[in-house]
Scaffold this motif. Sequence first.
Motif, mmCIF file in Angstrom:
data_model
loop_
_atom_site.group_PDB
_atom_site.id
_atom_site.type_symbol
_atom_site.label_atom_id
_atom_site.label_comp_id
_atom_site.label_asym_id
_atom_site.label_seq_id
_atom_site.Cartn_x
_atom_site.Cartn_y
_atom_site.Cartn_z
ATOM 1 N N THR A 175 -3.203 1.735 -5.219
ATOM 2 C CA THR A 175 -1.868 1.515 -4.692
ATOM 3 C C THR A 175 -1.019 0.684 -5.650
ATOM 4 O OG1 THR A 175 -2.693 1.594 -2.404
ATOM 5 C CG2 THR A 175 -0.543 0.559 -2.753
ATOM 6 N N ILE A 220 2.384 -1.474 -6.088
ATOM 7 C CA ILE A 220 3.410 -2.204 -5.338
ATOM 8 C C ILE A 220 4.337 -2.899 -6.329
ATOM 9 C CG2 ILE A 220 3.852 -3.976 -3.587
ATOM 10 C CD1 ILE A 220 0.951 -3.515 -2.620
ATOM 11 N N GLU A 242 0.230 1.397 5.852
ATOM 12 C CA GLU A 242 0.241 2.606 5.015
ATOM 13 C C GLU A 242 -1.137 2.857 4.411
ATOM 14 O OE1 GLU A 242 3.334 1.619 2.296
ATOM 15 O OE2 GLU A 242 4.961 2.205 3.658
ATOM 16 N N HIS A 278 2.563 -2.438 4.157
ATOM 17 C CA HIS A 278 1.690 -1.859 3.130
ATOM 18 C C HIS A 278 0.271 -1.663 3.668
ATOM 19 C CE1 HIS A 278 4.547 -3.681 -0.092
ATOM 20 N NE2 HIS A 278 4.959 -2.499 0.325
#
Length: 315
Positions: free
Chosen positions: A311, A313, A192, A189
């Motif tokens: 983001t 998750i 990214e 992550h």
Amino acid sequence: MTTVILTGPTTDNYIMFSQEKFIEYIKTDCDRLSFIRNYLKENGVDTNVIELEGKKHISVTFPISSYDPTFKIKTVVCHYDRVPGVPGANDNSAANLAVADFAVRLSKQRKAHNMRIFFTDGEELGINGIFEQGAYALAEYLKKNRITKDEVYIFDGCGRGTVAILGQAGLLSKTSSDFKKSFFALFKHAEELLQKTSPGSWMSLPMPYSDNAGFLARGVPAIVITFLPKEEASLYYKNLMADKNLAKAVLNCDINYGEKCSTDIKIEMMKYKEKIPFTWRLFHTEMDNFFSIMPESIELLGKILDELARTVIME
């Protein structure tokens, strides 16, 4: 609040801490805990102090509406302590105020962002052993309170350069399969995140331990991100490729020789010091000052933090 530190690019998306505030914060007699809390309070953000084993960690308080249990919480950590008697502009003042401004931006959001923020105390004590580091006790506290599923992102030394460096500590950790699974997911992550915010301008390299040492020692996955100028990052990579022992030397001891490092390690570090990025050699010295900071670095950190907040998750 809108005056940019030094000179450089600005954006309407970020609150940029003022030059005057930064100079006040890096004064050697500054009460940094009170400064951060007051700075946030003046901008409408509440905080609490978590005192553990003599260290005082600052926890930013967001309303319950800021969290959606469907998704993971992302925790941002940056230490506010410094070596006594030095400015600590890059280690870690620039990140402190940039993260504080990030907290202010988050406080104005109406939708869930799933962010948790800690300003930690006692990071510099890690040179005397991981168990003395404030993050070790904080990680234990989080585990006792069953706060173990957060993705922990540590920001340290983010005031110089525009190449984001993702530390490699934890990749080869000899721990449980559950830890490895969680750590590799976090690492992916983070990759990214940096690919989105710094395409073509980030690297994963060995770097000195930060608060990640305490978290990893307690079995809590955590990654650390720092910045380097492009020329320094490139040269450091070449040095790593040319000398396979350099990575081990970087992780073995504090860059500027912690008091409790053995004589043998200090001698070993002296052999490698010229191969270590100049930015890291400034740490714990008078040269880690106002004039070493680059405004474009603060801009990049704000960009990374805002992208992290966006983001999502899955839990």
